[in-house]
Design a protein around this motif. Structure first.
Motif, PDB file in Angstrom:
ATOM      1  N   HIS A  94      38.575  25.383  45.312  1.00  0.00           N
ATOM      2  CA  HIS A  94      40.030  25.246  45.594  1.00  0.00           C
ATOM      3  C   HIS A  94      40.737  23.986  45.555  1.00  0.00           C
ATOM      4  O   HIS A  94      39.746  23.131  46.515  1.00  0.00           O
ATOM      5  N   GLN A 137      33.600  27.752  36.542  1.00  0.00           N
ATOM      6  CA  GLN A 137      33.542  29.048  36.501  1.00  0.00           C
ATOM      7  C   GLN A 137      35.826  28.363  36.903  1.00  0.00           C
ATOM      8  O   GLN A 137      36.246  27.995  37.738  1.00  0.00           O
ATOM      9  N   ARG A 191      39.435  29.903  37.847  1.00  0.00           N
ATOM     10  CA  ARG A 191      40.304  30.575  39.500  1.00  0.00           C
ATOM     11  C   ARG A 191      41.962  30.150  39.707  1.00  0.00           C
ATOM     12  O   ARG A 191      42.102  29.479  38.710  1.00  0.00           O
ATOM     13  N   ARG A 194      45.291  31.723  41.251  1.00  0.00           N
ATOM     14  CA  ARG A 194      46.475  32.203  42.483  1.00  0.00           C
ATOM     15  C   ARG A 194      47.112  33.134  41.972  1.00  0.00           C
ATOM     16  O   ARG A 194      48.259  32.346  41.209  1.00  0.00           O
ATOM     17  N   GLY A 251      40.841  25.883  39.842  1.00  0.00           N
ATOM     18  CA  GLY A 251      39.989  25.562  39.719  1.00  0.00           C
ATOM     19  C   GLY A 251      39.495  24.175  39.764  1.00  0.00           C
ATOM     20  O   GLY A 251      40.631  23.602  40.449  1.00  0.00           O
ATOM     21  N   HIS A 257      43.846  35.737  45.393  1.00  0.00           N
ATOM     22  CA  HIS A 257      43.142  34.560  44.365  1.00  0.00           C
ATOM     23  C   HIS A 257      42.202  35.854  43.580  1.00  0.00           C
ATOM     24  O   HIS A 257      41.375  36.290  43.858  1.00  0.00           O
ATOM     25  N   ILE A 294      39.991  36.108  39.654  1.00  0.00           N
ATOM     26  CA  ILE A 294      39.818  35.312  38.283  1.00  0.00           C
ATOM     27  C   ILE A 294      40.230  36.358  36.402  1.00  0.00           C
ATOM     28  O   ILE A 294      40.130  36.771  36.828  1.00  0.00           O
ATOM     29  N   ASP A 300      38.697  37.012  43.103  1.00  0.00           N
ATOM     30  CA  ASP A 300      37.731  35.491  42.826  1.00  0.00           C
ATOM     31  C   ASP A 300      36.596  36.951  43.839  1.00  0.00           C
ATOM     32  O   ASP A 300      37.059  37.008  44.556  1.00  0.00           O
ATOM     33  N   TYR A 312      34.129  34.503  44.715  1.00  0.00           N
ATOM     34  CA  TYR A 312      33.951  33.131  45.397  1.00  0.00           C
ATOM     35  C   TYR A 312      32.277  33.064  45.503  1.00  0.00           C
ATOM     36  O   TYR A 312      32.283  32.494  46.584  1.00  0.00           O
TER      37      TYR A 312
END
Ligand SMILES: [Fe+2]
Ligand SMILES: [Fe+2]
Length: 282
Positions: free
Chosen positions: A69, A96, A98, A100, A111, A157, A159, A168, A170
């Motif tokens: 992040h 990866q 990512r 929001r 990301g 969050h 993906i 996500d 995480y």
């Protein structure tokens, strides 16, 4: 001896003249090395605060990213340009993409700000999902698993998968562990893997008691009952470690934790340095 200085955080020591920004970075001094854990949200605040505190980022030999992040990696370009040639430790899933969720617009990219190629041009990239010794007695947790406790996550969050948007997981979220003679010191970035999951993982991997927990615990979405549950586990399962929580921990959680552990809870604002001794080294 280990000295962990909070370089960037949402709040600063009053009168320190440091800049407050939403994000996190710690500068770590051991007997052997200078380390950086996360880089805050941008290079300007990272460099400004480091200079103000007299900490030279050019001396950093090893850096660790807690997760991708941008409030933790936005200063990465600046950090790597100063600490050129340093080793950079992260979980392989850090690359990866990512996102929001936003109310009106397409989810925003959150990301890493640099590609793998850009990083490898100025750092020695060390990707591992296993615990890695970054400096003597200083380890990454590797991937935090299993994760039975649900805290640390945010519904915003995401993906992107072939079947559409998904929460996500995480997978990249790691903590740093100082394995001292007086117990483990666990340093969190954003705590997305979950505070209790991360503590259990650290204890399982390294053994012994946990003497202190530092950093962002991401408890800001939790209600009072859920925070009370965490308090009881910290008390009964971990013998009430010292808590130096900041960043995304959340005001309600910080207030309830400091009521529950008044002698063990210390505000950890940017500009604060904490020293941990090791009897085998003194
Ligand atoms: Fe985060
Ligand atoms: Fe964060």
């Amino acid at each position: 001896m280990f000295i962990i200085t909070c370089l960037v955080n949402d709040e600063t020591q009053p009168g320190s003249g440091l800049r407050a920004e939403h994000g996190l970075s710690f500068f770590i001094q051991t007997d052997e090395k200078r380390l950086l854990f996360d880089t805050g949200p941008n290079g300007r605040v990272l460099l400004y605060n480091a200079t103000k505190l007299g900490l030279d980022l050019r001396g950093v030999s090893d850096a660790v990213l807690s997760h991708s992040h941008p409030d933790h990696t936005g200063g990465l370009r600046t950090a790597l340009s100063l600490a050129r040639g340093c080793k950079l430790f992260a979980h392989p899933a850090i690359f990866q993409e990512r996102f929001r969720r936003r109310r009106w617009w397409r989810p925003k990219y959150v990301g890493l700000p640099l590609s793998q190629r850009e990083i490898e041009e100025c750092a020695e990239l060390k990707l591992s999902s296993q615990p890695v010794e970054v400096a003597p007695q200083v380890w990454t947790t590797g991937e935090v698993a299993p994760r039975p406790a649900a805290e640390g996550r945010s519904a915003r969050h995401l993906i992107h998968t072939p079947r559409g948007w998904a929460p996500d997981p995480y997978a990249d979220d790691m903590a740093l562990v100082f394995d001292t003679s007086r117990g483990l010191v666990v340093v969190l970035g954003c705590g997305h893997a979950g505070l209790l999951n991360t503590l259990a993982c650290a204890r399982r991997t390294f053994g012994g008691r946990i003497q202190a927990v530092l950093g962002g615990a991401h408890l800001l979405d939790l209600g009072e009952e859920e925070i009370d549950h965490i308090i009881s586990i910290l008390r009964e399962g971990y013998g009430s470690p010292r808590l130096y929580l900041n960043h995304c921990t959340g005001d309600r959680a910080l207030s309830l934790l400091s009521q529950a552990f008044p002698d063990q809870t210390v505000p950890y604002l940017a500009g604060t340095s904490i020293e941990f001794l090791d009897d085998r080294r003194e």
